[in-house]
Design a protein around this motif. Structure first.
Motif, PDB file in Angstrom:
ATOM      1  N   ILE A   1       0.834  -1.207   0.000  1.00  0.00           N
ATOM      2  CA  ILE A   1       0.000   0.000   0.000  1.00  0.00           C
ATOM      3  C   ILE A   1       0.865   1.253   0.000  1.00  0.00           C
ATOM      4  O   ILE A   1       0.572   2.245  -0.687  1.00  0.00           O
ATOM      5  CB  ILE A   1      -0.939  -0.029   1.220  1.00  0.00           C
ATOM      6  CG1 ILE A   1      -1.938  -1.183   1.097  1.00  0.00           C
ATOM      7  CG2 ILE A   1      -1.673   1.298   1.374  1.00  0.00           C
ATOM      8  CD1 ILE A   1      -2.812  -1.374   2.315  1.00  0.00           C
ATOM      9  N   LEU A   2       1.964   1.229   0.740  1.00  0.00           N
ATOM     10  CA  LEU A   2       2.864   2.385   0.771  1.00  0.00           C
ATOM     11  C   LEU A   2       3.496   2.621  -0.597  1.00  0.00           C
ATOM     12  O   LEU A   2       3.637   3.777  -1.036  1.00  0.00           O
ATOM     13  CB  LEU A   2       3.952   2.153   1.823  1.00  0.00           C
ATOM     14  CG  LEU A   2       4.980   3.278   1.990  1.00  0.00           C
ATOM     15  CD1 LEU A   2       4.309   4.563   2.457  1.00  0.00           C
ATOM     16  CD2 LEU A   2       6.067   2.867   2.978  1.00  0.00           C
TER      17      LEU A   2
ATOM     18  N   ASP B   1       5.351   6.616  -6.062  1.00  0.00           N
ATOM     19  CA  ASP B   1       5.319   5.410  -6.901  1.00  0.00           C
ATOM     20  C   ASP B   1       6.254   5.498  -8.107  1.00  0.00           C
ATOM     21  O   ASP B   1       6.530   4.488  -8.757  1.00  0.00           O
ATOM     22  CB  ASP B   1       3.891   5.125  -7.363  1.00  0.00           C
ATOM     23  CG  ASP B   1       3.318   6.276  -8.188  1.00  0.00           C
ATOM     24  OD1 ASP B   1       3.955   7.348  -8.250  1.00  0.00           O
ATOM     25  OD2 ASP B   1       2.224   6.108  -8.765  1.00  0.00           O
ATOM     26  N   HIS B   2       6.766   6.712  -8.455  1.00  0.00           N
ATOM     27  CA  HIS B   2       7.675   6.858  -9.588  1.00  0.00           C
ATOM     28  C   HIS B   2       9.138   6.733  -9.182  1.00  0.00           C
ATOM     29  O   HIS B   2      10.021   6.767 -10.053  1.00  0.00           O
ATOM     30  CB  HIS B   2       7.455   8.226 -10.245  1.00  0.00           C
ATOM     31  CG  HIS B   2       7.779   9.378  -9.328  1.00  0.00           C
ATOM     32  ND1 HIS B   2       6.898   9.806  -8.340  1.00  0.00           N
ATOM     33  CD2 HIS B   2       8.883  10.170  -9.224  1.00  0.00           C
ATOM     34  CE1 HIS B   2       7.445  10.827  -7.692  1.00  0.00           C
ATOM     35  NE2 HIS B   2       8.650  11.063  -8.195  1.00  0.00           N
TER      36      HIS B   2
ATOM     37  N   VAL C   1      11.075   2.328  -5.233  1.00  0.00           N
ATOM     38  CA  VAL C   1       9.745   1.728  -5.175  1.00  0.00           C
ATOM     39  C   VAL C   1       9.593   0.662  -6.253  1.00  0.00           C
ATOM     40  O   VAL C   1       9.035  -0.416  -6.022  1.00  0.00           O
ATOM     41  CB  VAL C   1       8.666   2.813  -5.312  1.00  0.00           C
ATOM     42  CG1 VAL C   1       7.279   2.195  -5.398  1.00  0.00           C
ATOM     43  CG2 VAL C   1       8.735   3.771  -4.139  1.00  0.00           C
ATOM     44  N   GLY C   2      10.109   0.927  -7.453  1.00  0.00           N
ATOM     45  CA  GLY C   2      10.058  -0.072  -8.513  1.00  0.00           C
ATOM     46  C   GLY C   2      10.830  -1.324  -8.153  1.00  0.00           C
ATOM     47  O   GLY C   2      10.400  -2.449  -8.457  1.00  0.00           O
TER      48      GLY C   2
END
Length: 324
Positions: A223-224, A231-232, A236-237
């Motif tokens: 969720i985070l 998210d970019h 995160v990826g």
């Protein structure tokens, strides 16, 4: 106090058989499994044993069979906790399901608390008499008294008989001895199987708790990572690549690290919004320069234009106004 003991306290390492024996000796019961404490009546009477008169035993239901009656017992227990200012969270929804691990942990806490209050139950506490006023208490007392009466009868002296009858009885005993041995061995084997099944249930419950704990942590991370503000980001990826991998291949972690390093080495590209914002400061200067050029062109054009007062010789050719 027992209200603040941690999960690694020695109280939570007390065995199941020891807990059952402690309950039976304190409350004069005959339970065989810790799951039989799930309705909550046993916990209420344990509190009554260490705090006589504090528990309204007439509200306790020893014959509770459905969840509603069980919840009522735990409400009585919670009221007693509130009066005594005991800050213990009771997970009623788990206890009433009768799962061995949950009820074992709660009874372990109860034993630790009872032992910490004046060394346990009062010496003059009559458990059967207090249980008489409860709903289903008389039936519970009858069940608890039945095993003790059976043991007393089996240990009592047998009446004398004639010599011939003793002889025949001895012969019958000699023939039935192998049968009794077979029955006793089968009973011991069944008891061992029951013990093993209970231990496996407790082990499965602990595994399910651990699984649910780690799944909730992974879900929070997912969720985070889906937050629009981050998210970019490359990290995160890389995290999502590991989360969504379908196999336990160590190469997935290496690929995620390589992806992170590659994206960090690339030059940071400006977004269209950033490019437009950088060009904006030049626009007023360009517009100002253009306005100055237009003004100069206008002044130069107006200076070469003749005025009407300077015209002294005007030729009118074939104008209808002159002919008029």
């Amino acid at each position: 106090m027992a209200t603040t003991i941690g999960i690694m306290d020695s109280a939570y390492f007390v065995g199941r058989n020891e807990i059952v024996a402690w309950i039976n000796s304190t409350l004069q019961l005959s339970i065989s499994k810790v799951e039989e404490t799930a309705p909550g009546a046993v916990a209420c009477q344990l509190m009554d044993a260490v705090h006589p008169g504090m528990v309204p035993m007439h509200k306790v239901k020893f014959d509770a069979k459905n969840e509603y009656d069980m919840i009522q017992n735990y409400k009585v227990l919670q009221d007693v906790f509130n009066k005594l200012k005991i800050t213990k969270h009771v997970e009623v929804n788990k206890l009433i399901k009768g799962r061995p691990l949950d009820n074992l942990e709660f009874m372990q806490w109860m034993k630790r608390y009872c032992d910490s209050v004046n060394g346990g139950a009062a010496s003059n506490y009559n458990a059967m008499e207090r249980r008489e006023i409860s709903k289903g208490g008389k039936e519970t007392n009858k069940k608890a008294a039945a095993p003790s009466q059976a043991n007393g009868k089996s240990s009592g002296p047998a009446p004398r008989a004639h010599a011939s009858q003793n002889t025949r009885r001895n012969d019958a005993h000699s023939t039935s001895a192998p049968q009794r041995n077979v029955k006793s061995s089968s009973n011991s084997g069944a008891h061992a199987h029951d013990e093993q099944i209970t231990e496996l249930k407790v082990f499965i419950d602990s595994l399910e708790k651990e699984r649910d704990f780690y799944f909730s942590k992974l879900r929070d991370i997912e969720i985070l990572c889906q937050t629009p503000e981050i998210d970019h980001l490359p990290i995160v990826g890389a995290i999502q690549k590991i989360l969504y991998s379908t196999d336990a291949d160590p190469a997935v972690v290496a690929e995620a690290q390589a992806l992170l390093v590659t994206q960090q080495n690339q030059p940071l590209a400006l977004s269209p919004i950033d490019e437009i914002s950088e060009e904006r400061p030049n626009r007023p200067e360009a517009q100002k320069r253009k306005s100055i050029d237009c003004l100069e062109a206008f002044d130069m054009g107006s200076g070469s234009r003749p005025r009407l007062s300077d015209i002294s010789d005007v030729q009118y050719c074939d104008s209808p106004l002159i002919n008029y």
